[in-house]
Structures are given as structure tokens and as C-alpha cells.
Design an enzyme around this catalytic site. Structure first.
Site, short mmCIF file in Angstrom:
data_model
loop_
_atom_site.label_atom_id
_atom_site.label_comp_id
_atom_site.label_asym_id
_atom_site.label_seq_id
_atom_site.Cartn_x
_atom_site.Cartn_y
_atom_site.Cartn_z
CG HIS A 238 -26.21 9.22 0.06
ND1 HIS A 238 -26.16 7.97 0.64
CD2 HIS A 238 -27.52 9.60 0.12
CE1 HIS A 238 -27.37 7.59 1.02
NE2 HIS A 238 -28.22 8.55 0.72
O1 RIB Z 1 -28.26 6.74 -3.50
C1 RIB Z 1 -27.87 8.06 -3.18
C2 RIB Z 1 -27.43 8.80 -4.42
O2 RIB Z 1 -28.52 8.91 -5.34
C3 RIB Z 1 -27.02 10.26 -4.11
O3 RIB Z 1 -26.04 10.67 -5.04
C4 RIB Z 1 -28.29 11.02 -4.34
O4 RIB Z 1 -28.05 12.38 -4.69
C5 RIB Z 1 -28.87 10.27 -5.51
O5 RIB Z 1 -28.23 10.78 -6.70
#
Ligand code: RIB
Ligand code: CA
Length: 309
Positions: A238
């Protein structure tokens, strides 16, 4: 390129910092830590340790919000481990956080360089919402904002409809999406399709050096969690993808614009990112955001691996 990173490291946050730190043209002018994947004292300490690991020990780290604006905090130890880095112990940081809060550091830095600083937000958006309260002109002082968060036309992750960063502080996210930033949204729509494959994870293990070895160890824990979701050994990247969209916008091959709202009152949908997908002229009471929907995946994976060599 001058970048302020707001993050909750966090294993994928770590790889995002590595991605930025490996680029000589990127000056990380500050890092804000926020609660989310762990408590803010842990995420701030991890930010210090990671910046030292990735060769950017000079970057100021500021401690930000320890909890959301309204709701009580909930943390994600099961995804990132009790220490936020998959149980991997990095050395005690040599540095300490600065005295300013994350919001104060962000506001000071963008006031000093109006229109020159890009912001990468890869945790709950509480620090950005607080910064908006300190400086209502923030959307005009910041050049570009890339947010990792949301789930626009796909399922959520922490609930049926909500993604973690947004669900961790829906009021903050609503304030940010309404504020008028030049905003790219890197949501689950693209991050759950752009994964570090088994082959990528195995190739990383062949890369010599402490940075690659330790990052690979973080990812062992993270890949264990995501392999349970995907059914094969791979993991969603992500935050590094959001970093790539900021630094390498040429990787984005498709996106669409929409005003974006956050559901605050839904008993089942609180924290949902609500786009207006109607073909009709949309209500223009807020500046639309750009939702990234397709990227050059192989190029991204290659650059992410190169950032750890
Ligand atoms: O849903 C994924 C996000 O939530 C990413 O930024 C992960 O690090 C958590 O913060
Ligand atoms: Ca994060």
C-alpha cells in the site's frame, strides 16, 4: 523534490520510506508520526530507526496525534507485529523526535516554502486535519498531496466498506478530502492489485546488505498475514505504491476524478470513502480528488526492489 511524510510505521510504511530515501532527487524534509499500526510513541521511534537504517538520519521526526479526533484509537499489531516492524529489532535510534508536533512541523515547513513541498500521507489523516486547523491555507501552501487510503469501488479491509487509514479517523479524512488539496488517492482499488509477489519477495532475499536483509525480515511477518488473505505468498504494498505515485507519477496509467466524501454516521459503513460515480455533472461543492486505478506494475516492483539494493 521536497517531501514531508506522515506515517504510522508499520512495515509497508518502512518500504515507502526506503523508496523515497533511495532517490537522490528526493529531499525528505520531515516525517510526522501518527497512531495507527501502533501507538504514536512506537511509530515515532520506528520512524527514527528506519530513517537511520535507510541512510536519512538527518531527517527531523515529529511526534503527532496519539488518537483520532473523535473516536477511541484501535491499533493493528496483528498485521505489523507488537513492535510495528514484524518483531524485527532495529538498534536504538541515535536521534530523538523534535520538540514540535507533527502538525506544527508540517505547517512551519510549508509556510517556509510555499508551493514547493509535496506531502505523502500513509497513515490515519489526524495530523493533516490538525495542521489544517493550524493553517487553513494549507491546501494552497502544499504543492501536491498523495494519500494512501480508502476503498472506492472495492471492499474495505478493516470493515466491509472501510480501509484502515480512513476508518482510523473518519472525521480527519473528511476534513482533508473537503479541504481542496491537489490530491491523488492511492486506495485499495489499486493497492490490492499491485502486490509484492512470491518471486519478488524471494528476489529481495538475494539482495545483499543490511537494508535489504532487515526489510526482507519485516516483510516475512507482513507476508505471513497477507498470504492468509491472498492464499499465496504475496503482500499488498500500500504505502510504497503511494510513495511511487508521488515520486514517479509516470507510473500512473489510469485514474479518474471524483469529489470524495467519508461516511461518518453509517452504523455499517462508517469510514467508507464515498465517490460520486454518476455520469451526471457532479455536485462541485468540493475539489475532486484523483483516484489511481492503473499503474505500470512491473516498473513499480522493479523500482521498489532497486530502492533496497
Ligand atoms: O490499509 C492499509 C494502510 O493501513 C497502510 O497505510 C498500512 O500501513 C496501514 O496504515
Ligand atoms: Ca501506513
Amino acid at each position: 523534490m521536497r517531501v514531508f511524510v506522515d506515517c504510522d510505521p508499520g512495515i509497508d510504511d518502512a518500504v515507502a520510506l526506503a523508496y523515497l530515501a533511495a532517490r537522490p532527487e528526493v529531499e525528505i524534509i520531515g516525517v510526522g508520526a501518527v497512531f495507527g499500526n501502533n501507538s504514536v510513541d512506537v511509530t515515532a521511534d520506528n520512524a527514527l530507526r528506519l530513517l537511520e537504517l535507510y541512510g536519512r538520519a538527518d531527517v527531523p521526526v515529529a511526534v503527532g496525534a496519539s488518537r483520532p479526533l473523535v473516536q477511541p484509537p484501535s491499533l493493528a499489531a496483528h498485521v505489523h507485529g507488537d513492535n510495528g516492524l514484524g518483531g524485527v529489532e532495529l538498534p536504538e535510534p541515535a536521534g530523538k523526535p523534535v520538540a514540535e508536533t507533527a502538525a506544527e512541523l508540517l505547517v512551519r515547513l510549508v509556510r517556509e516554502s510555499p508551493g514547493e513541498v509535496d506531502v505523502l500521507a500513509v497513515g490515519p489523516l489526524t495530523n493533516l486535519a490538525i495542521a489544517l486547523g493550524l493553517e487553513p491555507e494549507l491546501p494552497r501552501l502544499v504543492r501536491r498531496l498523495v494519500v494512501m487510503g480508502g476503498a472506492v469501488r472495492v471492499a474495505g479491509n478493516v470493515s466491509s466498506h472501510a480501509e484502515a487509514n480512513i476508518r482510523n479517523d473518519p472525521e480527519a479524512a473528511e476534513a482533508v478530502f473537503a479541504a481542496g488539496f491537489d490530491l491523488d488517492l492511492v486506495a485499495l482499488d489499486i493497492t490490492m492489485k499491485t502486490v509484492a509477489t512470491t518471486e519478488w519477495l524471494e528476489e529481495l532475499k538475494t539482495v545483499p546488505g543490511r537494508r535489504a536483509e532487515l526489510t526482507s525480515s519485516f516483510l516475512d511477518f507482513y507476508a505471513d498475514f497477507y498470504s492468509g488473505i491472498f492464499g499465496v505468498r504475496q503482500c499488498a504494498m500500500h504505502d510504497p505504491l503511494a510513495a511511487a505515485v508521488l515520486v514517479d507519477p509516470d507510473l500512473v496509467t489510469e485514474s479518474f476524478q471524483t469529489p470524495l466524501r467519508v461516511e461518518l454516521a453509517g452504523s455499517l459503513t462508517r469510514g467508507m470513502t464515498v465517490a460520486d460515480l454518476r455520469p451526471l455533472p457532479k455536485a462541485q461543492d468540493r475539489r475532486p480528488v484523483r483516484v489511481v486505478t492503473r499503474v505500470e506494475e512491473d516498473a513499480f516492483l522493479g523500482r521498489m526492489l532497486d530502492s533496497l539494493r
